[in-house]
Design an enzyme around this catalytic site. Structure first.
Site, short mmCIF file in Angstrom:
data_model
loop_
_atom_site.label_atom_id
_atom_site.label_comp_id
_atom_site.label_asym_id
_atom_site.label_seq_id
_atom_site.Cartn_x
_atom_site.Cartn_y
_atom_site.Cartn_z
N ASP A 1 -9.49 -5.28 -4.63
CA ASP A 1 -8.69 -4.36 -3.76
C ASP A 1 -9.66 -3.22 -3.75
O ASP A 1 -9.95 -2.51 -4.70
CB ASP A 1 -7.48 -4.01 -4.08
CG ASP A 1 -6.65 -3.15 -3.27
OD1 ASP A 1 -7.43 -2.26 -2.46
OD2 ASP A 1 -5.36 -3.36 -2.97
N HIS B 1 -7.40 -6.02 -0.31
CA HIS B 1 -6.14 -5.00 -0.13
C HIS B 1 -5.27 -5.73 0.96
O HIS B 1 -3.99 -5.68 0.75
CB HIS B 1 -6.54 -3.58 0.44
CG HIS B 1 -5.36 -2.84 0.38
ND1 HIS B 1 -4.74 -2.36 -0.61
CD2 HIS B 1 -4.95 -1.94 1.56
CE1 HIS B 1 -3.92 -1.31 -0.28
NE2 HIS B 1 -3.82 -1.13 0.91
N SER C 1 0.87 -1.22 0.02
CA SER C 1 0.06 0.11 -0.27
C SER C 1 0.95 1.15 0.01
O SER C 1 1.71 1.57 -1.02
CB SER C 1 -1.02 -0.09 1.22
OG SER C 1 -2.02 0.98 0.95
#
Length: 276
Positions: free
Chosen positions: A227, A256, A97
């Site tokens: 995601d 995610h 991320s």
């Protein structure tokens, strides 16, 4: 606990486990978490004989709750300071991320010999926010709503994110792990509200295009196609195309937080890439 002190006096907490002459793997966490988010991967690779390292980004976890420097240039400089202090060479940098953006920004600037490979998992590059140049991005209002929720009631916001979209627990039939939710909340609440607020701009508005095109080591791009935090279509495929030596691996139906929900899948593919 181990810390380095950066040039502006910020204390960066880090973990460094395993034989110092083993191949180092450096893990970079997502927003608003900490090095603890990599516990599964760090133990897995430690038991495989690797040296595993993870730090708490400034303003996160056990590092200084910074007022300034909460942007990608300083994040990358902090990583450079850590890798210098540990004198790492031939390291594999793995970022999830926001940590994927940090990896891209650091690796593009790293000293020769420091980095052997990199991995971007559910990562924010090339750029998240919508613009004329990036019509597939998320509107700025999405990130404004994050900032508002953080200011209004950070504790509740940090429950809502993992309970819902981060791990796909809002999907029909999802197997919800309450411990995972509380661990996300625990990590988030350890950090500083000001640094977390600033970091929303850093992860959503930084354009990593030049970083991606500058990277000259093999990079594995891993991304779940369900995601809900960093939408797949405007991230992973675009990053893979910009990289000189990029490999895209897409995970059908994974969220995610796939390294937490499906560690066996993620760890096996990470190991294969690192060994390959």
């Amino acid at each position: 606990m181990a810390f380095i002190t950066t040039s502006d006096g910020t204390e960066i907490f880090y973990k460094d486990w395993g034989a110092k002459d083993a191949t180092p793997i450096v893990f970079h966490h997502g927003w608003p978490l900490s090095a603890d988010d990599w516990d599964n991967q760090m133990m897995f690779f430690l038991l495989q004989g690797y040296r595993v390292i993870a730090h708490d980004r400034r303003g996160h976890g056990r590092s200084t709750q910074t007022d300034s420097g909460n942007e990608m240039d300083t994040y990358a400089a902090d990583v450079a300071a850590l890798t210098d202090a540990l004198d790492l060479s031939g390291a594999i940098h793995v970022g999830h991320s926001t940590g994927g953006g940090e990896v891209a920004h650091y690796v593009a600037r790293a000293k020769p010999g420091r980095v052997a490979k990199a991995v971007l998992i559910g990562a924010v590059p090339p750029i998240m926010v919508q613009s004329d140049a990036n019509p597939g991005g998320l509107p700025i209002e999405v990130f404004d709503s994050f900032r508002k929720a953080l200011v209004d009631n950070r504790a509740q916001f940090y429950l809502d994110v993992p309970t819902g979209p981060f791990y796909g627990y809002n999907r029909p039939g999802a197997k919800i792990d309450q411990g995972v939710i509380w661990n996300w909340w625990r990590q988030g609440m350890m950090g500083g509200a000001k640094a977390h607020h600033d970091c929303i701009k850093a992860f959503s508005e930084t354009d990593f295009t030049e970083d991606l095109t500058a990277i000259d080591v093999p990079v594995l791009v891993m991304h779940g196609d369900d995601d809900q935090i960093v939408p797949y279509a405007d991230s992973a495929p675009l990053s893979a195309k910009l990289l000189k030596h990029g490999t895209l691996k897409t995970y059908a139906g994974l969220p995610h937080g796939m390294c937490t929900t499906h560690p066996d899948i993620a760890n096996a593919d990470l190991l294969a890439f690192i060994k390959g």
